[in-house]
Design a protein around this motif. Structure first.
Motif, PDB file in Angstrom:
ATOM      1  N   LEU A 182      75.762  84.226  43.982  1.00 35.68           N
ATOM      2  CA  LEU A 182      76.134  82.805  43.990  1.00 35.68           C
ATOM      3  C   LEU A 182      75.614  82.100  45.243  1.00 35.68           C
ATOM      4  O   LEU A 182      75.129  80.962  45.168  1.00 35.68           O
ATOM      5  N   THR A 183      75.704  82.768  46.377  1.00 33.39           N
ATOM      6  CA  THR A 183      75.221  82.190  47.629  1.00 33.39           C
ATOM      7  C   THR A 183      73.708  81.998  47.593  1.00 33.39           C
ATOM      8  O   THR A 183      73.194  80.946  47.990  1.00 33.39           O
ATOM      9  N   ASN A 205      71.839  81.661  44.903  1.00 38.18           N
ATOM     10  CA  ASN A 205      71.536  80.599  43.938  1.00 38.18           C
ATOM     11  C   ASN A 205      71.772  79.217  44.536  1.00 38.18           C
ATOM     12  O   ASN A 205      70.982  78.293  44.317  1.00 38.18           O
ATOM     13  N   ARG A 206      72.843  79.071  45.287  1.00 33.97           N
ATOM     14  CA  ARG A 206      73.140  77.780  45.916  1.00 33.97           C
ATOM     15  C   ARG A 206      72.065  77.437  46.954  1.00 33.97           C
ATOM     16  O   ARG A 206      71.593  76.309  47.017  1.00 33.97           O
ATOM     17  N   LEU A 207      71.675  78.399  47.769  1.00 33.05           N
ATOM     18  CA  LEU A 207      70.647  78.146  48.782  1.00 33.05           C
ATOM     19  C   LEU A 207      69.307  77.831  48.125  1.00 33.05           C
ATOM     20  O   LEU A 207      68.600  76.918  48.566  1.00 33.05           O
ATOM     21  N   LYS A 208      68.958  78.540  47.057  1.00 28.09           N
ATOM     22  CA  LYS A 208      67.709  78.240  46.346  1.00 28.09           C
ATOM     23  C   LYS A 208      67.733  76.821  45.798  1.00 28.09           C
ATOM     24  O   LYS A 208      66.728  76.114  45.856  1.00 28.09           O
ATOM     25  N   ALA A 209      68.887  76.395  45.290  1.00 24.72           N
ATOM     26  CA  ALA A 209      69.009  75.019  44.786  1.00 24.72           C
ATOM     27  C   ALA A 209      68.855  74.013  45.924  1.00 24.72           C
ATOM     28  O   ALA A 209      68.183  72.986  45.767  1.00 24.72           O
ATOM     29  N   LEU A 210      69.454  74.290  47.066  1.00 26.61           N
ATOM     30  CA  LEU A 210      69.328  73.394  48.219  1.00 26.61           C
ATOM     31  C   LEU A 210      67.888  73.286  48.704  1.00 26.61           C
ATOM     32  O   LEU A 210      67.449  72.225  49.146  1.00 26.61           O
ATOM     33  N   ARG A 262      82.516  83.670  52.698  1.00 31.80           N
ATOM     34  CA  ARG A 262      83.120  83.560  51.365  1.00 31.80           C
ATOM     35  C   ARG A 262      83.974  84.782  51.041  1.00 31.80           C
ATOM     36  O   ARG A 262      85.040  84.658  50.453  1.00 31.80           O
ATOM     37  N   PHE A 287      77.389  75.624  53.732  1.00 26.62           N
ATOM     38  CA  PHE A 287      76.023  75.486  54.222  1.00 26.62           C
ATOM     39  C   PHE A 287      75.868  74.389  55.279  1.00 26.62           C
ATOM     40  O   PHE A 287      74.783  74.221  55.833  1.00 26.62           O
ATOM     41  N   ASN A 321      81.868  72.740  52.704  1.00 30.74           N
ATOM     42  CA  ASN A 321      80.536  73.200  52.329  1.00 30.74           C
ATOM     43  C   ASN A 321      80.102  74.288  53.304  1.00 30.74           C
ATOM     44  O   ASN A 321      79.892  74.021  54.484  1.00 30.74           O
TER      45      ASN A 321
END
Length: 106
Positions: free
Chosen positions: A26-27, A29-34, A55, A81, A79
Motif C-alpha cells: 500500500l505504501t 502504491n501510494r508513493l508511485k501515485a504521488l 503505519r 508522506f 498524511n
C-alpha cells in the motif's frame, strides 16, 4: 536487503510478514501515485521503509489523530508522506531537469 527485511529489523519482529507485505504494498502504491511512476525509484525506497514502520506502529490506532493518557500525548499525521514532500519534489525536479532537450511524442 529488501524493504521488508529493513522494516522487520527496525521493528524487531519476525512473524508479521503478511501484515508487513500489505503495508509495504500500500505504501509503495501510494508513493508511485504521488510520483506518477510505475516503480518506486531506488533513491526513494527509504520513504517506503520509514512510512511502513510508521503505519505498522499505528495498527489499531488508525482513526486517531491524537491520544493522551496520564501525561503522555500521541499525535498522528493525516498524511504519512508530508515529511517527505521536499524529497519527493526534489526527485521530481531532478527528473524534469533530465527531460530538458528531449522531445516527447504522446
Amino acid at each position: 536487503m529488501a524493504v521488508i527485511d529493513d522494516v522487520k529489523a527496525l521493528l524487531g519482529i519476525e512473524d508479521e510478514d503478511d501484515k508487513l507485505n500489505i503495508i509495504i504494498t500500500l505504501t509503495e502504491n501510494r508513493l508511485k501515485a504521488l510520483l506518477g511512476q510505475k516503480e518506486v525509484p531506488s533513491e526513494l525506497e527509504y520513504i517506503v521503509t520509514e512510512v511502513s514502520i510508521a503505519r505498522f506502529n499505528r495498527i489499531g490506532s488508525e482513526g486517531l489523530s491524537g491520544h493522551t493518557v496520564e501525561g503522555e500525548s500521541l499525535t498522528f499525521k493525516d498524511n504519512d508522506f508530508d515529511s517527505y514532500a521536499d524529497d519527493i519534489q526534489a526527485w521530481r525536479d531532478a527528473q524534469s531537469d533530465q527531460d530538458i532537450g528531449r522531445i516527447r511524442f504522446l
